[in-house]
Design a protein around this motif. Structure first.
Motif, PDB file in Angstrom:
ATOM      1  N   ARG A  27      48.885  15.907  38.049  1.00  0.00           N
ATOM      2  CA  ARG A  27      49.037  17.153  38.781  1.00  0.00           C
ATOM      3  C   ARG A  27      47.670  17.722  39.155  1.00  0.00           C
ATOM      4  O   ARG A  27      46.667  17.436  38.509  1.00  0.00           O
ATOM      5  N   THR A  28      47.627  18.546  40.176  1.00  0.00           N
ATOM      6  CA  THR A  28      46.374  19.134  40.640  1.00  0.00           C
ATOM      7  C   THR A  28      45.723  19.948  39.530  1.00  0.00           C
ATOM      8  O   THR A  28      46.232  20.999  39.126  1.00  0.00           O
ATOM      9  N   ASN A  77      37.837  17.162  37.293  1.00  0.00           N
ATOM     10  CA  ASN A  77      39.134  17.202  36.592  1.00  0.00           C
ATOM     11  C   ASN A  77      38.952  17.159  35.079  1.00  0.00           C
ATOM     12  O   ASN A  77      39.681  16.449  34.368  1.00  0.00           O
TER      13      ASN A  77
END
Length: 119
Positions: A27-28, A77
């Motif tokens: 997921r983002t 991330n």
């Protein structure tokens, strides 16, 4: 789905420092609130720190305030936990977790990384 992989744990003497990393995929990442938790032997898992998806809001457990710093790099991330002035009572398996803003529970967890602090 979110996959989380922690790294950076190890054995350190009291007063030392470690930096944990948690790499996320799926997921983002920039839309997720990210947290660190820990579980010591024979104890329940406890909250350590959280950083909001914006990166502008952080929350800490009283036991780590002033010693630990949570941060995130949305371009990589990755969420970090810088741990300074470590104490033997910080010994635990450390987990990162993710949740969507506004949700009450963290729903994705990493496998954990062991942090051991010797006296």
């Amino acid at each position: 789905q979110v996959q989380l992989v922690e790294s950076g744990g190890g054995l350190v003497q009291a007063g030392g420092s470690l930096r944990l990393s948690c790499a996320a995929s799926g997921r983002t990442f920039s839309l997720l609130n990210m947290g660190w938790f820990r579980q010591a032997p024979g104890k329940e898992r406890e909250f350590v720190a959280q950083v909001a998806w914006t990166g502008g809001s952080t929350t800490y457990a009283d036991s780590v305030k002033g010693r630990f710093t949570i941060s995130r790099d949305n371009a990589k991330n990755t969420v970090y936990l810088q741990m300074n002035s470590l104490k033997p009572e910080d010994t635990a398996v450390y987990y990162c977790a993710s949740t969507l803003p506004g949700m009450a529970k963290y729903d994705y967890w990493g496998q954990g990384t062991q942090v051991s602090v010797s006296s």
